[in-house]
Design an enzyme around this catalytic site. Sequence first.
Site, PDB file in Angstrom:
ATOM      1  N   GLY A 138     -50.068  -0.322   2.121  1.00  0.00           N
ATOM      2  CA  GLY A 138     -49.490  -1.416   2.880  1.00  0.00           C
ATOM      3  C   GLY A 138     -47.991  -1.321   2.976  1.00  0.00           C
ATOM      4  O   GLY A 138     -47.384  -0.301   2.653  1.00  0.00           O
ATOM      5  N   LYS A 173     -46.154  -8.938   1.576  1.00  0.00           N
ATOM      6  CA  LYS A 173     -46.884  -7.677   1.424  1.00  0.00           C
ATOM      7  C   LYS A 173     -48.090  -7.744   2.343  1.00  0.00           C
ATOM      8  O   LYS A 173     -48.862  -8.702   2.302  1.00  0.00           O
ATOM      9  CB  LYS A 173     -47.321  -7.500  -0.031  1.00  0.00           C
ATOM     10  CG  LYS A 173     -47.962  -6.174  -0.322  1.00  0.00           C
ATOM     11  CD  LYS A 173     -48.224  -6.042  -1.822  1.00  0.00           C
ATOM     12  CE  LYS A 173     -48.689  -4.662  -2.186  1.00  0.00           C
ATOM     13  NZ  LYS A 173     -48.824  -4.512  -3.656  1.00  0.00           N
ATOM     14  N   ASP A 177     -50.530  -0.957 -14.469  1.00  0.00           N
ATOM     15  CA  ASP A 177     -49.701  -0.009 -13.727  1.00  0.00           C
ATOM     16  C   ASP A 177     -48.225  -0.242 -14.031  1.00  0.00           C
ATOM     17  O   ASP A 177     -47.373  -0.134 -13.154  1.00  0.00           O
ATOM     18  CB  ASP A 177     -49.970  -0.133 -12.223  1.00  0.00           C
ATOM     19  CG  ASP A 177     -49.412   1.040 -11.418  1.00  0.00           C
ATOM     20  OD1 ASP A 177     -49.233   2.136 -12.000  1.00  0.00           O
ATOM     21  OD2 ASP A 177     -49.150   0.860 -10.221  1.00  0.00           O
ATOM     22  N   ILE A 216     -39.079  -3.850   4.320  1.00  0.00           N
ATOM     23  CA  ILE A 216     -38.396  -3.590   3.050  1.00  0.00           C
ATOM     24  C   ILE A 216     -38.835  -2.248   2.485  1.00  0.00           C
ATOM     25  O   ILE A 216     -38.038  -1.457   2.025  1.00  0.00           O
ATOM     26  CB  ILE A 216     -38.689  -4.714   2.028  1.00  0.00           C
ATOM     27  CG1 ILE A 216     -38.080  -6.035   2.497  1.00  0.00           C
ATOM     28  CG2 ILE A 216     -38.153  -4.336   0.650  1.00  0.00           C
ATOM     29  CD1 ILE A 216     -38.456  -7.233   1.634  1.00  0.00           C
TER      30      ILE A 216
END
Length: 173
Positions: free
Chosen positions: A25, A42, A137, A19
């Site tokens: 990662g 992930k 974040d 994706i």
Amino acid sequence: MDQLIGRIIAGRFKITSLIGEGGMGAVYEAVHQSLPRRFAIKVLHSIYARKDAFTERFRREAIAISRVEHPNVVSIVDFGQTEDGFLFIVMEHLQGLDLEVVLSRCTRLSLVRTLPILAQIADALHCAHEANVVHRDLKPENILLTEARGKTDVVKILDFGIAKLRGPNMRSI
């Protein structure tokens, strides 16, 4: 990390495609082997999986996401490590556009569209803070706008990679 495509993770999630990829990662689409559902996985790059600071950060991300049960926060399904050392987080599969892309396409969002988006973000962050999780974040690219149950602009907050876990019992986390 393309060697993961076609592999089965945790005995039940078959990785079908990439994706997206970031510095630490990659995120893959996977299908469950028994249930007719897609997931996002992930995976921490293997070069970081051998470094304690990065594996701890990845583990903290999984813990942070799992603590925040809210419809506007990506949900986590599983967390673990493969036999050959890849750390992974299995999450709900989402489709949509991140807010950064939406803002780049339309220079200005109407107030009628903006207020519900902001209300969802605020409610999700309130829930996170109640669970002693501080995202740290939050930016347009970490806010995905999806469709759900006939509604558009349903917010999903992503990427708790640098989240801070708070509370009296957080010394071990």
